[in-house]
Design a protein around this motif. Structure first.
Motif, PDB file in Angstrom:
ATOM      1  N   LEU A   1      18.041 -83.326  -8.985  1.00 30.34           N
ATOM      2  CA  LEU A   1      18.745 -82.064  -9.226  1.00 30.34           C
ATOM      3  C   LEU A   1      20.246 -82.221  -8.982  1.00 30.34           C
ATOM      4  O   LEU A   1      21.075 -81.761  -9.777  1.00 30.34           O
ATOM      5  N   VAL A   2      20.588 -82.880  -7.886  1.00 34.05           N
ATOM      6  CA  VAL A   2      22.000 -83.103  -7.563  1.00 34.05           C
ATOM      7  C   VAL A   2      22.670 -83.925  -8.659  1.00 34.05           C
ATOM      8  O   VAL A   2      23.800 -83.634  -9.079  1.00 34.05           O
ATOM      9  N   ALA A   3      21.960 -84.936  -9.153  1.00 29.88           N
ATOM     10  CA  ALA A   3      22.520 -85.779 -10.215  1.00 29.88           C
ATOM     11  C   ALA A   3      22.795 -84.972 -11.477  1.00 29.88           C
ATOM     12  O   ALA A   3      23.827 -85.161 -12.143  1.00 29.88           O
ATOM     13  N   HIS A   4      21.880 -84.054 -11.816  1.00 34.06           N
ATOM     14  CA  HIS A   4      22.081 -83.216 -13.001  1.00 34.06           C
ATOM     15  C   HIS A   4      23.289 -82.294 -12.826  1.00 34.06           C
ATOM     16  O   HIS A   4      24.044 -82.049 -13.780  1.00 34.06           O
ATOM     17  N   ILE A   5      23.468 -81.764 -11.615  1.00 33.07           N
ATOM     18  CA  ILE A   5      24.636 -80.910 -11.358  1.00 33.07           C
ATOM     19  C   ILE A   5      25.919 -81.717 -11.537  1.00 33.07           C
ATOM     20  O   ILE A   5      26.874 -81.277 -12.175  1.00 33.07           O
ATOM     21  N   LYS A   6      25.925 -82.929 -10.998  1.00 35.00           N
ATOM     22  CA  LYS A   6      27.114 -83.770 -11.096  1.00 35.00           C
ATOM     23  C   LYS A   6      27.395 -84.211 -12.538  1.00 35.00           C
ATOM     24  O   LYS A   6      28.528 -84.568 -12.862  1.00 35.00           O
ATOM     25  N   LYS A   7      26.364 -84.157 -13.372  1.00 36.52           N
ATOM     26  CA  LYS A   7      26.555 -84.500 -14.787  1.00 36.52           C
ATOM     27  C   LYS A   7      27.053 -83.312 -15.606  1.00 36.52           C
ATOM     28  O   LYS A   7      27.259 -83.439 -16.809  1.00 36.52           O
ATOM     29  N   GLY A   8      27.198 -82.144 -14.963  1.00 38.04           N
ATOM     30  CA  GLY A   8      27.819 -81.036 -15.667  1.00 38.04           C
ATOM     31  C   GLY A   8      26.993 -79.786 -15.841  1.00 38.04           C
ATOM     32  O   GLY A   8      27.405 -78.872 -16.559  1.00 38.04           O
ATOM     33  N   ARG A   9      25.834 -79.690 -15.188  1.00 42.89           N
ATOM     34  CA  ARG A   9      24.987 -78.505 -15.327  1.00 42.89           C
ATOM     35  C   ARG A   9      25.074 -77.635 -14.080  1.00 42.89           C
ATOM     36  O   ARG A   9      25.200 -78.143 -12.957  1.00 42.89           O
ATOM     37  N   ASN A  10      25.001 -76.328 -14.277  1.00 43.20           N
ATOM     38  CA  ASN A  10      24.811 -75.406 -13.158  1.00 43.20           C
ATOM     39  C   ASN A  10      23.326 -75.314 -12.827  1.00 43.20           C
ATOM     40  O   ASN A  10      22.469 -75.699 -13.629  1.00 43.20           O
ATOM     41  N   LEU A  11      23.026 -74.773 -11.657  1.00 44.27           N
ATOM     42  CA  LEU A  11      21.652 -74.753 -11.148  1.00 44.27           C
ATOM     43  C   LEU A  11      21.108 -73.342 -11.052  1.00 44.27           C
ATOM     44  O   LEU A  11      21.722 -72.464 -10.449  1.00 44.27           O
ATOM     45  N   PHE A  12      19.941 -73.102 -11.670  1.00 44.48           N
ATOM     46  CA  PHE A  12      19.119 -71.927 -11.386  1.00 44.48           C
ATOM     47  C   PHE A  12      18.152 -72.324 -10.283  1.00 44.48           C
ATOM     48  O   PHE A  12      17.500 -73.373 -10.375  1.00 44.48           O
ATOM     49  N   MET A  13      18.001 -71.495  -9.270  1.00 48.08           N
ATOM     50  CA  MET A  13      17.206 -71.923  -8.115  1.00 48.08           C
ATOM     51  C   MET A  13      16.431 -70.756  -7.519  1.00 48.08           C
ATOM     52  O   MET A  13      16.959 -69.654  -7.355  1.00 48.08           O
ATOM     53  N   PHE A  14      15.146 -70.990  -7.194  1.00 43.18           N
ATOM     54  CA  PHE A  14      14.312 -70.011  -6.485  1.00 43.18           C
ATOM     55  C   PHE A  14      14.216 -70.465  -5.023  1.00 43.18           C
ATOM     56  O   PHE A  14      13.411 -71.345  -4.691  1.00 43.18           O
ATOM     57  N   PRO A  15      15.007 -69.896  -4.121  1.00 38.18           N
ATOM     58  CA  PRO A  15      15.048 -70.385  -2.728  1.00 38.18           C
ATOM     59  C   PRO A  15      13.727 -70.264  -1.976  1.00 38.18           C
ATOM     60  O   PRO A  15      13.532 -70.963  -0.982  1.00 38.18           O
ATOM     61  N   GLU A  16      12.829 -69.365  -2.423  1.00 38.93           N
ATOM     62  CA  GLU A  16      11.535 -69.231  -1.746  1.00 38.93           C
ATOM     63  C   GLU A  16      10.617 -70.405  -2.049  1.00 38.93           C
ATOM     64  O   GLU A  16       9.694 -70.700  -1.284  1.00 38.93           O
ATOM     65  N   GLY A  17      10.806 -71.034  -3.198  1.00 41.00           N
ATOM     66  CA  GLY A  17      10.012 -72.192  -3.568  1.00 41.00           C
ATOM     67  C   GLY A  17       8.670 -71.865  -4.185  1.00 41.00           C
ATOM     68  O   GLY A  17       8.012 -72.728  -4.744  1.00 41.00           O
ATOM     69  N   THR A  18       8.230 -70.624  -4.092  1.00 45.40           N
ATOM     70  CA  THR A  18       6.946 -70.216  -4.673  1.00 45.40           C
ATOM     71  C   THR A  18       6.981 -68.710  -4.893  1.00 45.40           C
ATOM     72  O   THR A  18       7.907 -68.026  -4.452  1.00 45.40           O
ATOM     73  N   TYR A  19       5.975 -68.173  -5.583  1.00 40.35           N
ATOM     74  CA  TYR A  19       5.935 -66.735  -5.846  1.00 40.35           C
ATOM     75  C   TYR A  19       5.850 -65.953  -4.545  1.00 40.35           C
ATOM     76  O   TYR A  19       5.165 -66.363  -3.597  1.00 40.35           O
ATOM     77  N   ASN A  20       6.546 -64.797  -4.492  1.00 40.26           N
ATOM     78  CA  ASN A  20       6.341 -63.901  -3.350  1.00 40.26           C
ATOM     79  C   ASN A  20       5.134 -63.019  -3.660  1.00 40.26           C
ATOM     80  O   ASN A  20       5.087 -62.359  -4.678  1.00 40.26           O
ATOM     81  N   HIS A  21       4.174 -63.028  -2.771  1.00 38.76           N
ATOM     82  CA  HIS A  21       2.884 -62.407  -3.055  1.00 38.76           C
ATOM     83  C   HIS A  21       2.757 -60.982  -2.533  1.00 38.76           C
ATOM     84  O   HIS A  21       1.878 -60.241  -2.983  1.00 38.76           O
ATOM     85  N   ASP A  22       3.603 -60.574  -1.579  1.00 38.42           N
ATOM     86  CA  ASP A  22       3.413 -59.241  -0.990  1.00 38.42           C
ATOM     87  C   ASP A  22       4.405 -58.221  -1.522  1.00 38.42           C
ATOM     88  O   ASP A  22       4.455 -57.095  -1.050  1.00 38.42           O
ATOM     89  N   GLY A  23       5.196 -58.586  -2.544  1.00 39.24           N
ATOM     90  CA  GLY A  23       6.140 -57.662  -3.130  1.00 39.24           C
ATOM     91  C   GLY A  23       7.578 -57.930  -2.732  1.00 39.24           C
ATOM     92  O   GLY A  23       8.503 -57.624  -3.483  1.00 39.24           O
ATOM     93  N   PHE A  24       7.775 -58.522  -1.548  1.00 44.97           N
ATOM     94  CA  PHE A  24       9.124 -58.837  -1.087  1.00 44.97           C
ATOM     95  C   PHE A  24       9.311 -60.352  -1.081  1.00 44.97           C
ATOM     96  O   PHE A  24       8.569 -61.089  -1.722  1.00 44.97           O
ATOM     97  N   LEU A  25      10.280 -60.845  -0.343  1.00 43.33           N
ATOM     98  CA  LEU A  25      10.583 -62.270  -0.300  1.00 43.33           C
ATOM     99  C   LEU A  25       9.615 -63.030   0.595  1.00 43.33           C
ATOM    100  O   LEU A  25       9.202 -62.533   1.650  1.00 43.33           O
ATOM    101  N   ASN A  26       9.278 -64.252   0.179  1.00 49.49           N
ATOM    102  CA  ASN A  26       8.668 -65.201   1.096  1.00 49.49           C
ATOM    103  C   ASN A  26       9.756 -65.764   2.008  1.00 49.49           C
ATOM    104  O   ASN A  26      10.945 -65.452   1.846  1.00 49.49           O
TER     105      ASN A  26
END
Length: 374
Positions: free
Chosen positions: A150-175
């Motif tokens: 991911l870092v290499a792709h950023i350094k090659k010129g791309r911006n990053l879309f990122m889900f900081p929770e890493g997985t779906y939030n199951h209870d309606g709010f953030l994991n």
């Protein structure tokens, strides 16, 4: 590092993904943090978003046109979404939608589109084949390689879309927010951050309505610890959940006691009072257009009808009657949207609860009109 500017082909393929929005959503409502209707994304940027469901892929395609400037993205994605047959396995659709998904899967167009757009497969803890990698002692190296990629792709010129929770939030709010933003920050100098928050109202219409709240650019203090970064990311995402008709109705219902009865018109008046006090006392909270316009009678009846079918309330002769099942907390929150959709939607307001409780206690406590009626 030079940004990779988007191309006509790149924009067109993202547009193709966005065409599926009518299959997934009733409609999409966007709210911005300032008068400029765009999301600031100077290169290099990391764009942070809460992770609700597989429909987030379509949501991202709707966000992309709002980026300023628009450059190519890199998007961490679960492995199976890039594999054949994903739509059928994930959605388990019926009727004509099932055959549409089968046709799309057969073309293998989804993996091709996602990879071209910038999706890269990421291992999920205790999912995919991570158990096998743990046994072989290879998981840590695999994960490190993925992050370095991911870092290499950023350094090659791309911006990053990122889900900081890493997985779906199951209870309606953030994991629990993971440390990915801290890791990326430590690897990329002068990295810019921005965020947007997705709120899904599954109650007010036959299909889900999506609300997108765009944030403002922010930076982390260079001396921030990993825990401080995690805390700030959680605050940014949590405070931008939209107050919708679905989650505000859920909040009110759960404030009532068991076996409470209330006339429908009184319920409407209560929602309007809450809405007006939110606007006066906490204007930074984003309200859905249905609440702002005070034109939600049809949608409210749709909510009551659904909750009656779920056996969470009774609704007859313009009287809402809360049932004991409304207050049941399932043993597992993994599928709370189906097990107790009222609690699921109320949880979307977790970051706003203290403000809502203040309004409730200050305006409505002791008002007999909102207790049991006959």
């Amino acid at each position: 590092m030079k940004p990779k500017k988007r191309t006509v082909t790149y924009d067109f393929l993202i547009k193709l993904v966005s065409f599926t929005k009518s299959l997934v959503f009733h409609s999409i409502e966007e709210n911005f943090s300032d008068a400029d209707n765009h999301l600031e994304t100077p290169y290099p940027s990391a764009l942070l978003c809460n992770h609700v469901s597989e429909a987030d892929v379509v949501s991202l395609s709707m966000v992309y046109p709002r980026l300023k400037p628009k450059i190519k993205m890199i998007i961490p994605a679960r492995e199976d979404i890039l594999e054949p047959g994903f739509l059928q396995k994930e959605f388990r659709a019926k009727g004509i939608i099932k055959w549409i998904f089968r046709f799309i899967d057969a073309t293998k167009i989804i993996p091709f589109l996602l990879r071209y757009i910038g999706a890269v497969p990421i291992k999920r803890p205790f999912r995919d084949n991570t158990r096998e990698l743990i046994k072989k002692g290879e998981l840590r190296d695999k994960v490190d390689n993925e992050w370095n990629d991911l870092v290499a792709h950023i350094k090659k010129g791309r911006n990053l879309f990122m889900f900081p929770e890493g997985t779906y939030n199951h209870d309606g709010f953030l994991n629990q927010v993971k440390r990915g933003a801290y890791y990326i920050k430590s690897k990329i100098g002068q990295l810019h951050f921005n965020s947007f928050t997705l709120t899904y109202d599954h109650l007010s219409y036959k299909k889900t309505k999506l609300y997108i709240k765009y944030g403002k650019p922010f930076q982390f203090d260079p001396d921030f610890s990993a825990d401080q970064v995690v805390r700030l990311v959680g605050e940014r995402l949590g405070k931008n959940y939209t107050v919708t008709l679905g989650n505000l109705t859920s909040f009110v219902l759960l404030k009532f006691g068991k076996e409470t009865k209330i006339k429908q018109q009184q319920f409407v008046e209560l929602l309007l009072k809450l809405k007006k006090q939110i606007e006066i006392s906490f204007p930074e909270i984003t309200l859905a257009s249905e609440l702002r316009g005070e034109t939600f009678q049809i949608q409210l009846e749709s909510i009551f009808s659904k909750l009656k079918n779920f056996k969470l309330i009774d609704w007859e002769n313009q009287i809402i009657h809360t049932k004991e099942t409304l207050y049941h907390l399932p043993k597992s929150l993994h599928n709370l949207k189906k097990l107790n959709t009222v609690l699921y939607h109320r949880n979307q307001l977790t970051a706003h609860i203290s403000q809502l409780e203040e309004i409730w206690n200050g305006v409505f406590t002791g008002h007999g009109a909102y207790h049991e009626t006959t």
